[in-house]
Design an enzyme around this catalytic site. Structure first.
Site, short mmCIF file in Angstrom:
data_model
loop_
_atom_site.label_atom_id
_atom_site.label_comp_id
_atom_site.label_asym_id
_atom_site.label_seq_id
_atom_site.Cartn_x
_atom_site.Cartn_y
_atom_site.Cartn_z
N GLU A 108 37.73 51.94 -16.07
CA GLU A 108 37.92 53.37 -15.81
C GLU A 108 37.92 53.67 -14.32
O GLU A 108 37.20 53.04 -13.55
CB GLU A 108 36.77 54.16 -16.43
CG GLU A 108 36.65 53.97 -17.92
CD GLU A 108 35.49 54.73 -18.50
OE1 GLU A 108 35.20 54.55 -19.69
OE2 GLU A 108 34.84 55.51 -17.76
N CYS A 127 36.57 57.17 -7.57
CA CYS A 127 35.42 56.37 -8.01
C CYS A 127 35.98 55.18 -8.78
O CYS A 127 36.67 55.35 -9.79
CB CYS A 127 34.52 57.22 -8.91
SG CYS A 127 33.13 56.30 -9.58
N CYS A 134 29.39 45.64 -17.80
CA CYS A 134 28.32 45.38 -16.83
C CYS A 134 27.17 44.69 -17.55
O CYS A 134 26.86 45.03 -18.69
CB CYS A 134 27.83 46.69 -16.21
SG CYS A 134 26.53 46.44 -15.00
N CYS A 138 21.50 49.23 -17.79
CA CYS A 138 20.71 50.45 -17.56
C CYS A 138 20.83 51.33 -18.82
O CYS A 138 21.94 51.52 -19.35
CB CYS A 138 21.23 51.20 -16.34
SG CYS A 138 21.23 50.19 -14.85
N CYS A 141 23.32 54.49 -19.17
CA CYS A 141 24.71 54.30 -18.74
C CYS A 141 25.56 53.77 -19.90
O CYS A 141 25.20 52.77 -20.54
CB CYS A 141 24.71 53.32 -17.58
SG CYS A 141 26.30 52.63 -17.19
N SER A 230 27.81 51.13 -4.08
CA SER A 230 26.59 51.48 -4.81
C SER A 230 25.99 50.21 -5.41
O SER A 230 26.73 49.34 -5.87
CB SER A 230 27.01 52.47 -5.90
OG SER A 230 26.13 52.41 -6.96
N LEU A 254 18.20 54.32 -7.60
CA LEU A 254 16.75 54.15 -7.70
C LEU A 254 16.26 54.66 -9.07
O LEU A 254 15.67 53.93 -9.84
CB LEU A 254 16.07 54.90 -6.55
CG LEU A 254 14.62 54.58 -6.29
CD1 LEU A 254 14.38 53.09 -6.09
CD2 LEU A 254 14.11 55.36 -5.08
N ASN A 329 24.44 62.97 -17.46
CA ASN A 329 25.58 63.35 -18.27
C ASN A 329 25.34 62.69 -19.62
O ASN A 329 25.59 61.50 -19.77
CB ASN A 329 26.83 62.76 -17.59
CG ASN A 329 28.10 63.39 -18.06
OD1 ASN A 329 28.08 64.34 -18.82
ND2 ASN A 329 29.21 62.85 -17.60
N CYS A 372 30.39 57.23 -16.10
CA CYS A 372 30.79 55.82 -16.09
C CYS A 372 30.74 55.19 -17.48
O CYS A 372 29.72 55.21 -18.15
CB CYS A 372 29.85 55.12 -15.12
SG CYS A 372 29.60 53.41 -15.34
S1 SF4 Z 1 24.45 52.08 -14.07
FE1 SF4 Z 1 25.77 50.62 -12.99
S2 SF4 Z 1 24.50 48.75 -12.89
FE2 SF4 Z 1 23.56 50.06 -14.49
S3 SF4 Z 1 24.52 49.36 -16.40
FE3 SF4 Z 1 25.76 51.09 -15.61
S4 SF4 Z 1 27.42 50.10 -14.46
FE4 SF4 Z 1 25.78 48.58 -14.73
#
Ligand code: SF4
Length: 388
Positions: A108, A127, A134, A138, A141, A230, A254, A329, A372
């Site tokens: 994306e 972006c 990934c 996290c 995300c 980032s 962070l 979000n 994201c």
């Molecule tokens: S926030 Fe960034 S590092 Fe964390 S899982 Fe999503 S894409 Fe990966």
């Protein structure tokens, strides 16, 4: 808003696929042109056609001889991306594109248009993604919930910016032709943030090669101070980045001020706990003399209490930095809610009173799943539904 499922056609077998010329660095491009018996200035013309003019085919490169164009065409393709879904937010400020890669992977890219804002000039920010999926998981995300697929090549990273620049150039041409703006009043791509899918510093070399291309004066010519990398906090790579020659911006995700809260949402914290990360950040500022941006996504009743704000202020005390607060979000199946404006305001106030510069990030593209990984997740769901 319309959403079409990505093309389910299988990717062509690897041996029939030509490499993308966008994957070559400047030296490799010069070498390839010299192998075709051409002088060095031809490679400079080719570079300019690709990155300054944004040519989409070799046929468009009329500064090159016909023979060179056809020899290049036999050996390379240009863009490694195919747009699968394109969305625009209702207010027209944000575009999101889901690209399909040659092997069927999906990534994306988001384009954000900012108008004049006080002393800040109008901006066009892209972006971009650096990995398909990934590995870092996290919990807030959407990409992290989908797992790692593969690294993006330098060309796949750069091509996202080239695509969005074409969108902006087309818009600008219309404005100029209609008399609504003069050429020097409409910006092209002003900023690039490496904050899309993936962890850029986990794809270090390809990220750095793409930065060299974007920053090149004879090509895209985007100043390093307008490029923001980032990271979730990969300590060895932050130390490596401090020694790079570019005046880049570094943004560190962070999201919590103590190990207990941070490890709950960011598994990477177990490998690089906060004390180690902050040590690397302080060394980074000392080496580069540049401030660090700390990203802090506000999760209702998870990391947004006054106590968290006070701990964050203590952690960043005396460090050259700026905190970007981002009310979450919410993802469709995610466990987190956006905090109320009141809770965000209290958090901000505590930081401000402690002398920590901060802003709440302007929300863009909520109606098009601009967070994201959200669009990819949705397209995959739709594709699964369509397949029955
Ligand atoms: S926030 Fe960034 S590092 Fe964390 S899982 Fe999503 S894409 Fe990966």
């Amino acid at each position: 808003m319309t959403l079409t499922s990505p093309n389910p056609d299988p990717a062509p077998p690897e041996e029939t696929r030509l490499p993308s010329i966008l994957d070559l660095n400047e030296d490799d491009l010069t070498y390839q042109v010299s192998r075709l018996g051409q002088p060095a200035f031809r490679s400079r013309q080719l570079w300019r056609s690709l990155y300054h003019d944004g040519a989409r085919s070799f046929a468009e490169m009329t500064t090159l001889s016909k023979q060179l164009r056809s020899e290049l065409e036999e050996r390379f393709t240009i863009s490694p991306l195919e747009s699968a879904v394109e969305l625009r937010s209702a207010d027209g400020s944000t575009d999101k594109v889901l690209f399909k890669l040659h092997d069927g992977e999906l990534i994306e890219t988001v384009l954000m248009r900012y108008g004049l804002d006080g002393h800040r000039r109008a901006r066009r920010t892209v972006c971009i993604s650096t990995q398909a999926g990934c590995a870092l998981g996290c919990t807030f995300c959407a990409t992290g919930q989908q797992g790692f697929r593969r690294q993006l090549s330098p060309g796949e990273i750069v091509a996202q910016v080239l695509h969005m620049r074409r969108v902006i150039r087309a818009e600008n041409s219309e404005l100029i032709a209609g008399g609504a703006a003069k050429r020097d009043e409409v910006p092209e791509i002003t900023n690039v943030v490496f904050m899309g899918m993936g962890e850029p510093l986990a794809n270090y070399d390809n990220t750095m090669q793409s930065i060299a291309v974007m920053n090149h004066g004879q090509g895209m010519n985007i100043g390093a101070r307008h490029l923001t990398v980032s990271t979730v906090g990969l300590v060895p790579e932050i130390r490596k980045l401090a020694r790079e020659p570019y005046q880049l911006n570094l943004a560190v995700s962070l999201h919590a001020p103590d190990d207990e809260s941070r490890s709950r949402t960011m598994p990477i914290n177990k490998r690089y706990p906060i004390a180690r990360l902050m040590h690397a950040c302080r060394d980074y500022v000392e080496t580069t003399n540049r401030r660090i941006f700390f990203e802090y996504v506000l999760l209702d009743h998870e990391n947004d209490t006054p106590e968290h704000a006070r701990k964050l202020a203590a952690l960043l005390d005396g460090l050259l930095c700026h905190v970007n607060l981002i009310p979450v979000n919410p993802t469709e199946n995610g466990p987190y809610e956006r905090p109320s404006d009141r809770r965000s305001a209290v958090f901000r106030e505590i930081l401000r009173n402690a002398g920590i510069a901060n802003t709440v990030r302007q929300e863009k593209g909520i109606d098009i799943n601009a967070g994201c990984g959200q669009l990819r997740a949705r397209a995959l769901d739709d594709a699964v539904d369509a397949a029955g």
